[in-house]
Scaffold this motif. Sequence first.
Motif, PDB file in Angstrom:
ATOM      1  N   GLY A   1       0.912  -1.337   0.001  1.00  0.00           N
ATOM      2  CA  GLY A   1       0.109  -0.424  -0.245  1.00  0.00           C
ATOM      3  C   GLY A   1       0.926   1.833  -0.465  1.00  0.00           C
ATOM      4  N   ILE A   2       1.858   1.653   0.566  1.00  0.00           N
ATOM      5  CA  ILE A   2       2.889   2.202   0.955  1.00  0.00           C
ATOM      6  C   ILE A   2       3.303   2.610  -0.369  1.00  0.00           C
ATOM      7  N   GLY A   3       3.703   1.292  -1.101  1.00  0.00           N
ATOM      8  CA  GLY A   3       4.158   1.388  -2.862  1.00  0.00           C
ATOM      9  C   GLY A   3       2.955   2.357  -3.892  1.00  0.00           C
ATOM     10  N   ARG A   4       1.945   2.132  -3.148  1.00  0.00           N
ATOM     11  CA  ARG A   4       0.860   2.931  -4.209  1.00  0.00           C
ATOM     12  C   ARG A   4       0.987   4.201  -3.724  1.00  0.00           C
ATOM     13  N   ALA A   5       0.526   4.392  -2.562  1.00  0.00           N
ATOM     14  CA  ALA A   5       0.372   5.937  -2.110  1.00  0.00           C
ATOM     15  C   ALA A   5       1.531   6.876  -1.859  1.00  0.00           C
ATOM     16  N   GLY A   6       2.216   5.738  -1.540  1.00  0.00           N
ATOM     17  CA  GLY A   6       3.661   6.804  -1.366  1.00  0.00           C
ATOM     18  C   GLY A   6       3.802   7.199   0.248  1.00  0.00           C
ATOM     19  N   ARG A   7       2.808   7.204   1.431  1.00  0.00           N
ATOM     20  CA  ARG A   7       3.224   6.736   2.703  1.00  0.00           C
ATOM     21  C   ARG A   7       2.112   6.304   3.637  1.00  0.00           C
ATOM     22  N   LEU A   8       2.935   6.344   4.263  1.00  0.00           N
ATOM     23  CA  LEU A   8       1.889   5.322   5.900  1.00  0.00           C
ATOM     24  C   LEU A   8       1.363   6.052   5.743  1.00  0.00           C
ATOM     25  N   PRO A   9      -0.387   5.343   5.815  1.00  0.00           N
ATOM     26  CA  PRO A   9      -1.556   5.437   5.911  1.00  0.00           C
ATOM     27  C   PRO A   9      -1.869   6.225   7.390  1.00  0.00           C
ATOM     28  N   ASP A  10      -3.316   6.899   7.183  1.00  0.00           N
ATOM     29  CA  ASP A  10      -3.468   7.545   8.435  1.00  0.00           C
ATOM     30  C   ASP A  10      -4.153   6.031   9.206  1.00  0.00           C
ATOM     31  N   ASN A  11      -4.833   5.644   8.826  1.00  0.00           N
ATOM     32  CA  ASN A  11      -5.824   4.881   9.664  1.00  0.00           C
ATOM     33  C   ASN A  11      -5.228   2.999   8.934  1.00  0.00           C
ATOM     34  N   ILE A  12      -5.936   2.306   9.654  1.00  0.00           N
ATOM     35  CA  ILE A  12      -5.671   1.137   9.321  1.00  0.00           C
ATOM     36  C   ILE A  12      -6.693   0.099   9.529  1.00  0.00           C
ATOM     37  N   VAL A  13      -7.208  -0.552   8.465  1.00  0.00           N
ATOM     38  CA  VAL A  13      -8.533  -1.532   9.351  1.00  0.00           C
ATOM     39  C   VAL A  13      -8.602  -2.903   8.672  1.00  0.00           C
ATOM     40  N   PHE A  14      -8.127  -3.683   9.873  1.00  0.00           N
ATOM     41  CA  PHE A  14      -8.478  -5.578   9.423  1.00  0.00           C
ATOM     42  C   PHE A  14      -9.543  -5.491   8.762  1.00  0.00           C
ATOM     43  N   MET A  15     -10.317  -5.372   7.474  1.00  0.00           N
ATOM     44  CA  MET A  15     -11.240  -5.418   7.568  1.00  0.00           C
ATOM     45  C   MET A  15     -11.249  -6.472   5.725  1.00  0.00           C
ATOM     46  N   GLY A  16     -10.145  -7.139   5.370  1.00  0.00           N
ATOM     47  CA  GLY A  16     -10.354  -7.447   4.354  1.00  0.00           C
ATOM     48  C   GLY A  16     -10.879  -9.186   3.921  1.00  0.00           C
ATOM     49  N   ILE A  17     -10.292  -9.611   3.971  1.00  0.00           N
ATOM     50  CA  ILE A  17     -10.486 -11.037   3.813  1.00  0.00           C
ATOM     51  C   ILE A  17      -9.851 -11.785   4.960  1.00  0.00           C
ATOM     52  N   GLY A  18     -10.311 -12.497   6.179  1.00  0.00           N
ATOM     53  CA  GLY A  18     -10.781 -13.066   6.727  1.00  0.00           C
ATOM     54  C   GLY A  18     -11.311 -12.973   8.105  1.00  0.00           C
ATOM     55  N   GLU A  19     -11.493 -13.665   8.782  1.00  0.00           N
ATOM     56  CA  GLU A  19     -11.978 -13.391  10.721  1.00  0.00           C
ATOM     57  C   GLU A  19     -10.283 -13.538  11.523  1.00  0.00           C
ATOM     58  N   GLY A  20      -9.755 -11.613  11.375  1.00  0.00           N
ATOM     59  CA  GLY A  20      -8.323 -11.706  11.730  1.00  0.00           C
ATOM     60  C   GLY A  20      -8.607 -12.182  13.149  1.00  0.00           C
ATOM     61  N   LEU A  21      -9.383 -12.590  14.216  1.00  0.00           N
ATOM     62  CA  LEU A  21      -9.309 -12.965  15.573  1.00  0.00           C
ATOM     63  C   LEU A  21      -9.529 -14.795  15.750  1.00  0.00           C
ATOM     64  N   LEU A  22      -8.986 -14.886  13.914  1.00  0.00           N
ATOM     65  CA  LEU A  22      -9.184 -16.722  14.410  1.00  0.00           C
ATOM     66  C   LEU A  22      -7.646 -16.903  13.801  1.00  0.00           C
ATOM     67  N   ASN A  23      -7.080 -15.738  13.795  1.00  0.00           N
ATOM     68  CA  ASN A  23      -5.286 -15.875  13.410  1.00  0.00           C
ATOM     69  C   ASN A  23      -4.632 -14.838  14.476  1.00  0.00           C
ATOM     70  N   PHE A  24      -5.008 -15.102  15.613  1.00  0.00           N
ATOM     71  CA  PHE A  24      -4.822 -14.362  17.028  1.00  0.00           C
ATOM     72  C   PHE A  24      -3.194 -13.837  16.457  1.00  0.00           C
ATOM     73  N   SER A  25      -3.010 -14.887  16.665  1.00  0.00           N
ATOM     74  CA  SER A  25      -1.910 -14.502  17.278  1.00  0.00           C
ATOM     75  C   SER A  25      -0.811 -13.958  16.273  1.00  0.00           C
ATOM     76  N   ARG A  26      -0.888 -14.234  14.582  1.00  0.00           N
ATOM     77  CA  ARG A  26      -0.103 -13.663  13.598  1.00  0.00           C
ATOM     78  C   ARG A  26      -0.371 -12.132  13.424  1.00  0.00           C
TER      79      ARG A  26
END
Length: 348
Positions: A142-167
Amino acid sequence: MTLPALASSTRAELEALTVRFGQPAFRAGQLLDWVYKRYELDPDRMLNLPLKLRTELKSGLVCRSTRLERADCAADRTEKLLISLADGEAVEMAVIPAPKRLTFCLSTQAGCPVGCRFCASGAGGLKRNLTAAEIIEQLYHGIGRAGRLPDNIVFMGIGEGLLNFSRLATALDRITEPDYIGMSPRRVTVSTSGYVPGIYQLIELGKPFNLAVSLHAVDDITRAALIPDRLRCPLAEIRRACDDYEREIGRMVTFEYVLLAGINDRPAAAEKLAAWARRHHAKVNLIPYNAAVGGFKRPAEVDILRFRDILKKNGARVTLRLEKGAKIAAACGQLRAWQEKKDDHDSN
Ligand code: SF4
């Protein structure tokens, strides 16, 4: 032997590595700076490191475990990136610009084990959990596309993140700890389909991440028609966990609600949802369904507006966008929800 991944390495791991390569300890600090402050994973570009070390890093580490395959740009400049993994699986992430902030939406799993019946990502089940490095590398793409760190990150893509908790927890650590990328946890949102044990694991991390909980229904019978039994938690337990999150972490939650015609769009549901939102001080994010999975349909516009208006009339804070035909489909509706929030259609 599995090689460690550069994108998720700790200071201690990099120090051990540089010592093993016969380098002075300060080289690890330089390496950390490249990876976590300059977002660089290619040793060949780390020009203040000796050539010998750069060569050794390439053989002693997995410097990049993912590749950007494709980028699709929508009319509103949101980009969906297709990221391929070393074993041939693929995930998506999104780069979402808005006038006041840049948001990245990241995936946590290839496929999803929850299997919500309206969601294309869950239809094929879980392929596998992403590693912490695969999660973090999405940020770098994403940084490669946008040229900078984002203001916000949301874990709302594919998957249930809390079922991959340690990673997920490892990725959250590298993203938010000052020694590493150092973003504020308040700028990071973890989304869940309502997996209660995971909400308590997140509480144990003790950091003020935002929590978005996908309710999609205000009674367990309707919810059972949308989310299969295996990983679905009762609404009473989810609400208790939201209370505990607010009390322990001091952050309000957001309720995500995909509006489905004839399923969960009736006035009585809106009244109950409003009461819950008031009770939990939660914002409601309404997501009119806009896909074609499992025979579900988007409600008529008049029903969507009525639902929104009942929420407002009953004192709930609510966000809704009505435009149809977004060119970039979300993994599970949650990505679209976030995109919609940023489009200044907040109806408060
Ligand atoms: S909506 Fe989210 S939690 Fe449900 S199947 Fe899709 S990706 Fe998984």
